[in-house]
Scaffold this motif. Sequence first.
Motif, PDB file in Angstrom:
ATOM      1  N   ASP A   1       0.840  -1.193   0.000  1.00  0.00           N
ATOM      2  CA  ASP A   1       0.000   0.000   0.000  1.00  0.00           C
ATOM      3  C   ASP A   1       0.878   1.247   0.000  1.00  0.00           C
ATOM      4  N   THR A   2       0.427   2.265  -0.686  1.00  0.00           N
ATOM      5  CA  THR A   2       1.123   3.545  -0.679  1.00  0.00           C
ATOM      6  C   THR A   2       0.225   4.548   0.034  1.00  0.00           C
ATOM      7  N   ILE A   3       0.783   5.235   1.022  1.00  0.00           N
ATOM      8  CA  ILE A   3       0.009   6.229   1.768  1.00  0.00           C
ATOM      9  C   ILE A   3       0.663   7.591   1.595  1.00  0.00           C
ATOM     10  N   THR A   4      -0.121   8.571   1.151  1.00  0.00           N
ATOM     11  CA  THR A   4       0.389   9.929   1.031  1.00  0.00           C
ATOM     12  C   THR A   4      -0.566  10.895   1.722  1.00  0.00           C
TER      13      THR A   4
ATOM     14  N   THR B   1      -7.945   3.500  -4.824  1.00  0.00           N
ATOM     15  CA  THR B   1      -7.418   4.688  -4.145  1.00  0.00           C
ATOM     16  C   THR B   1      -8.524   5.184  -3.230  1.00  0.00           C
ATOM     17  N   ILE B   2      -8.188   5.375  -1.972  1.00  0.00           N
ATOM     18  CA  ILE B   2      -9.161   5.851  -0.997  1.00  0.00           C
ATOM     19  C   ILE B   2      -8.608   7.131  -0.380  1.00  0.00           C
ATOM     20  N   ILE B   3      -9.411   8.182  -0.449  1.00  0.00           N
ATOM     21  CA  ILE B   3      -9.047   9.443   0.194  1.00  0.00           C
ATOM     22  C   ILE B   3     -10.014   9.645   1.343  1.00  0.00           C
ATOM     23  N   THR B   4      -9.486   9.837   2.526  1.00  0.00           N
ATOM     24  CA  THR B   4     -10.356  10.130   3.664  1.00  0.00           C
ATOM     25  C   THR B   4      -9.655  11.124   4.578  1.00  0.00           C
ATOM     26  N   GLY B   5     -10.439  12.069   5.077  1.00  0.00           N
ATOM     27  CA  GLY B   5      -9.870  13.120   5.924  1.00  0.00           C
ATOM     28  C   GLY B   5     -10.935  14.126   6.276  1.00  0.00           C
ATOM     29  N   SER B   6     -10.587  15.404   6.207  1.00  0.00           N
ATOM     30  CA  SER B   6     -11.510  16.424   6.694  1.00  0.00           C
ATOM     31  C   SER B   6     -12.312  17.112   5.596  1.00  0.00           C
ATOM     32  N   SER B   7     -12.084  16.765   4.335  1.00  0.00           N
ATOM     33  CA  SER B   7     -12.628  17.529   3.214  1.00  0.00           C
ATOM     34  C   SER B   7     -14.013  17.068   2.753  1.00  0.00           C
ATOM     35  N   ASN B   8     -15.021  17.945   2.931  1.00  0.00           N
ATOM     36  CA  ASN B   8     -16.361  17.703   2.395  1.00  0.00           C
ATOM     37  C   ASN B   8     -16.393  18.038   0.907  1.00  0.00           C
ATOM     38  N   LEU B   9     -17.508  17.728   0.262  1.00  0.00           N
ATOM     39  CA  LEU B   9     -17.672  18.014  -1.164  1.00  0.00           C
ATOM     40  C   LEU B   9     -18.227  19.431  -1.334  1.00  0.00           C
ATOM     41  N   THR B  10     -17.369  20.388  -0.980  1.00  0.00           N
ATOM     42  CA  THR B  10     -17.694  21.810  -1.068  1.00  0.00           C
ATOM     43  C   THR B  10     -16.467  22.512  -1.655  1.00  0.00           C
ATOM     44  N   GLU B  11     -16.649  23.691  -2.192  1.00  0.00           N
ATOM     45  CA  GLU B  11     -15.522  24.459  -2.729  1.00  0.00           C
ATOM     46  C   GLU B  11     -14.485  24.692  -1.631  1.00  0.00           C
ATOM     47  N   SER B  12     -14.950  25.075  -0.456  1.00  0.00           N
ATOM     48  CA  SER B  12     -14.024  25.336   0.649  1.00  0.00           C
ATOM     49  C   SER B  12     -13.241  24.079   1.019  1.00  0.00           C
ATOM     50  N   GLY B  13     -13.961  22.962   1.149  1.00  0.00           N
ATOM     51  CA  GLY B  13     -13.318  21.719   1.540  1.00  0.00           C
ATOM     52  C   GLY B  13     -12.362  21.175   0.500  1.00  0.00           C
ATOM     53  N   MET B  14     -12.680  21.412  -0.773  1.00  0.00           N
ATOM     54  CA  MET B  14     -11.874  20.834  -1.846  1.00  0.00           C
ATOM     55  C   MET B  14     -10.713  21.710  -2.283  1.00  0.00           C
TER      56      MET B  14
ATOM     57  N   SER C   1      -6.017  15.113   4.369  1.00  0.00           N
ATOM     58  CA  SER C   1      -6.557  13.775   4.144  1.00  0.00           C
ATOM     59  C   SER C   1      -5.411  12.803   3.926  1.00  0.00           C
ATOM     60  N   ILE C   2      -5.729  11.545   4.105  1.00  0.00           N
ATOM     61  CA  ILE C   2      -4.810  10.467   3.785  1.00  0.00           C
ATOM     62  C   ILE C   2      -5.267   9.869   2.466  1.00  0.00           C
ATOM     63  N   LYS C   3      -4.325   9.660   1.559  1.00  0.00           N
ATOM     64  CA  LYS C   3      -4.625   8.980   0.294  1.00  0.00           C
ATOM     65  C   LYS C   3      -3.940   7.619   0.343  1.00  0.00           C
ATOM     66  N   LEU C   4      -4.754   6.575   0.293  1.00  0.00           N
ATOM     67  CA  LEU C   4      -4.242   5.213   0.368  1.00  0.00           C
ATOM     68  C   LEU C   4      -4.429   4.531  -0.984  1.00  0.00           C
ATOM     69  N   GLU C   5      -3.326   4.141  -1.584  1.00  0.00           N
ATOM     70  CA  GLU C   5      -3.392   3.399  -2.847  1.00  0.00           C
ATOM     71  C   GLU C   5      -3.158   1.936  -2.532  1.00  0.00           C
ATOM     72  N   SER C   6      -4.071   1.089  -2.978  1.00  0.00           N
ATOM     73  CA  SER C   6      -4.029  -0.312  -2.614  1.00  0.00           C
ATOM     74  C   SER C   6      -4.610  -1.163  -3.736  1.00  0.00           C
ATOM     75  N   THR C   7      -5.086  -2.341  -3.374  1.00  0.00           N
ATOM     76  CA  THR C   7      -5.729  -3.213  -4.355  1.00  0.00           C
ATOM     77  C   THR C   7      -7.082  -3.649  -3.806  1.00  0.00           C
ATOM     78  N   ILE C   8      -7.929  -4.104  -4.694  1.00  0.00           N
ATOM     79  CA  ILE C   8      -9.302  -4.492  -4.357  1.00  0.00           C
ATOM     80  C   ILE C   8      -9.337  -5.603  -3.302  1.00  0.00           C
ATOM     81  N   ASP C   9      -8.312  -6.442  -3.282  1.00  0.00           N
ATOM     82  CA  ASP C   9      -8.328  -7.566  -2.339  1.00  0.00           C
ATOM     83  C   ASP C   9      -7.599  -7.267  -1.020  1.00  0.00           C
TER      84      ASP C   9
END
Length: 168
Positions: free
Chosen positions: A5-8, A116-129, A136-144
């Motif tokens: 997994d790659t975490i950024t 790729t999973i991004i999770t953190g504090s950002s809502n789907l708003t102009e301010s958040g994005m 946020s943490i971006k985790l690159e992984s595989t389906i399994d």
Amino acid sequence: NKMPDTITLLTNTDESHKEEILKLIEKSEEIIFAVGFLKDSGLNNIKNSIKKFTDNTSTESRYYIGTGFGETSPKALLELHKIIKKKPEHKLVLCTPKAGIFHPKVYYFRSGNKTTIITGSSNLTESGMRVNDEVSIKLESTIDSEFSKRILNYFDDLTDQYFVDDVK
């Protein structure tokens, strides 16, 4: 021969959440967003990409959107619904818990068996994005991977809890 997994870290300082999310939408076959708040400004940031994504018949998507505190824009919900309606592989799920509010900020993207999973504090708003000091943490992984399986289970639980076929 498992890919590690790659975490950024993702902030709005270097490359914004918006830029990252737009890039990922473009190269994904499946996207799942679970956010507490959707604003007109947030939808406007990604609307063209979502339209293009949805027009591709080999894609699927789910959008779990919170409706608590009146923070989510009804207009943005209607607009998103208009883009995806009549396309059974694309679903909008309104999430109104009996207690508390629906407050996750999870963006899931899959291309082939890569996730790729991004999770953190950002809502789907102009301010958040783009504007706020968000992280946020971006985790690159595989389906399994264990993490991908757990997040997909979480989304399935949300579907069981909130999905109604008839959003008017």
